[in-house]
Design an enzyme around this catalytic site. Structure first.
Site, PDB file in Angstrom:
ATOM      1  N   TYR A  95     -95.677 -45.056  21.426  1.00  0.00           N
ATOM      2  CA  TYR A  95     -94.407 -45.644  21.862  1.00  0.00           C
ATOM      3  C   TYR A  95     -94.507 -46.329  23.210  1.00  0.00           C
ATOM      4  CZ  TYR A  95     -92.115 -43.366  18.052  1.00  0.00           C
ATOM      5  OH  TYR A  95     -91.730 -42.983  16.791  1.00  0.00           O
TER       6      TYR A  95
ATOM      7  N   ASP B  23     -91.103 -37.606  16.212  1.00  0.00           N
ATOM      8  CA  ASP B  23     -90.204 -38.539  15.527  1.00  0.00           C
ATOM      9  C   ASP B  23     -90.091 -38.152  14.054  1.00  0.00           C
ATOM     10  OD1 ASP B  23     -88.617 -40.688  15.050  1.00  0.00           O
ATOM     11  OD2 ASP B  23     -90.120 -42.219  15.435  1.00  0.00           O
TER      12      ASP B  23
ATOM     13  N   ASP C 211     -99.800 -32.144  10.069  1.00  0.00           N
ATOM     14  CA  ASP C 211     -99.560 -32.314   8.625  1.00  0.00           C
ATOM     15  C   ASP C 211     -99.168 -31.002   7.955  1.00  0.00           C
ATOM     16  OD1 ASP C 211    -103.066 -33.184   8.401  1.00  0.00           O
ATOM     17  OD2 ASP C 211    -102.154 -31.255   8.774  1.00  0.00           O
TER      18      ASP C 211
ATOM     19  N   LYS D 222    -102.201 -33.342  16.272  1.00  0.00           N
ATOM     20  CA  LYS D 222    -103.138 -33.798  15.248  1.00  0.00           C
ATOM     21  C   LYS D 222    -104.541 -33.805  15.879  1.00  0.00           C
ATOM     22  CE  LYS D 222    -103.972 -35.485  11.194  1.00  0.00           C
ATOM     23  NZ  LYS D 222    -104.123 -34.567  10.080  1.00  0.00           N
TER      24      LYS D 222
END
Ligand code: NAP
Length: 398
Positions: free
Chosen positions: A147, A287, A263, A214
């Protein structure tokens, strides 16, 4: 007398009984939900002997029409000066060369936490069997990650230069005609976000903070976020909190800080939501996670949000859905998101009683099956009311 909110040197907000609070009505359905929400805020504040001196500031389409500017400097200055504000949804002009107004405000005021509490309210229709098990508070990092807006378009001289630099200096092969984005994740940004999440968890007597990342793939960005989070626990919170690896998952009376990969998290928040409490995560993960979780407890119409800098005291609370232009001006949509964002704002101001009153009255209204179209279409025997009527029903139950 109306007075501004200030911050004392020890970092505590000083909130007068009649604070001046800037608001942006918002585009599209902003004309419907803002007046409805304001009715509820004013009634709840009055019940506690308080009053809000609302100060309208412009952004989005209304600002563009009146000033030629999508986000006038005056608006940013009002939020800067008055510390706390609230806003409806804003149109993001597509392909017009200007970035999201929401992202711009967050970056200009360095609102590094996107706070998204997700809980179920009795009676709200949900697609899962046990929505009552969902009670999480997401701390999403708000200023870094993809972002940051550091992107170059495929085929441009900038992309070619960057690609050549990466090839020459680092030996990286980037396929021709690639767009390239940069994902910065800093120690400073990660630690201040995790610090805010831990302090929130401690002050709200929560059981755990989960770092969602992640890091198995993006080791030096997402993985570093995780590692800096655990370092922070050891360096600053060792008397009150402990990382999973340092206690084998047995924290005793301390706050447990653990981590999961993004995930699998998206599966587990569905299959075992009770394992998650406060979540601290990077911007893009946050998000996805906040909208996925909002869906579990009744959807976007009532998911609240706040963007906060706990150090400077700045906070902008906002409806998390968009402008829903097809419903604009119809007095139809659910004002729940902006109302509950106001609840977050009241809690942040230390107006816990007024906040709790609104939550109780909203729950009582939904329990009476008085709801807007979005809930009515999913509930048996509901009375469908207009946006303004829903707000009036809440006020009646305050
Ligand atoms: P949207 O405005 O959120 O609307 C998508 C759908 O969500 C609506 O069609 C409606 O579903 C439902 N919805 C939205 N607000 C609702 C409410 N108050 N009550 C009940 N249901 C509601 O998303 P979009 O159409 O993708 O975006 C429209 C504009 O909003 C874009 O310009 C976008 O950039 C902007 N946006 C702004 C923000 C923000 O300011 N924070 C956030 C997201 C998007 P049904 O039709 O099924 O009833």
């Amino acid at each position: 007398m109306a007075q501004p909110i200030t911050m004392s040197p020890d970092g505590a907000l000083q909130v007068p009984d009649e604070p001046i609070i800037p608001f942006i009505e918002g585009d599209g359905t902003g004309v419907d939900i803002w007046p409805a929400a304001r009715l509820v805020f004013d009634a709840a504040a009055a019940k506690q002997g308080k009053k809000i001196a609302w100060k309208e500031v412009l952004a989005g389409e209304k600002a563009f029409k009146e000033t030629g500017d999508w986000l006038p400097d005056k608006t940013v200055e009002a939020f800067r000066e008055h510390l706390i504000g609230i806003k409806g949804p804003l149109t993001t002009p597509i392909g017009g060369g200007i970035r999201s107004l929401n992202v711009a405000l967050r970056l200009i005021l360095d609102l590094y936490v996107c706070l998204r509490p997700v809980r179920w309210f009795t009676g709200v229709p949900s697609p899962v069997r046990h929505p009552e098990k969902v009670d999480m508070v997401i701390f999403r990092e708000n200023t870094e990650d993809v972002y940051a807006g550091l992107e170059v378009q495929a085929g441009t001289p900038e992309a070619d230069r960057l690609s050549a630099f990466l090839h020459d200096e680092l030996g990286w092969e980037i396929r021709p005609q690639s767009g390239i984005g940069i994902k910065p994740i800093s120690e400073f940004g990660s630690k201040r976000l995790v610090r805010a999440a831990i302090e929130y968890a401690l002050s709200h007597e929560r059981e755990s903070v989960t770092l969602v990342h992640k890091g198995n793939i993006q080791k030096f960005t997402e993985g570093a976020f995780r590692n800096w989070g655990y370092d922070l626990v050891r360096d600053e919170f060792s008397d009150v909190a402990v990382g999973w690896d340092d206690c084998d998952g047995k924290p005793g009376s301390k706050l447990l800080v653990k981590d999961t990969i993004a995930d699998i998290t998206l599966q587990q928040v569905l299959t075992r939501p009770e394992d998650f409490d406060v979540i601290a995560t990077t911007n893009l993960n946050g998000d996805y996670l906040s909208d996925a979780l909002a869906a579990q407890v009744g959807g976007i119409g009532i998911a609240p949000g706040g963007n906060i800098n706990y150090v400077t005291g700045h906070g902008v609370f906002e409806a998390t859905h968009g402008t829903a232009p097809k419903y604009a001006g119809q007095d139809k949509v659910n004002p729940g998101s902006v109302i509950l964002s106001g609840v977050l704002m009241f809690e942040h101001l230390g107006w816990g009683d007024a906040a709790a009153d609104i939550v109780r009255a909203l729950e009582a209204t939904i329990a009476d099956k008085i709801v807007t179209y979005d809930f009515a279409r999913l509930m048996d025997g509901a009375t469908e009311v207009k946006c303004s009527e829903f707000a009036a029903a809440i006020v009646d139950r305050l």
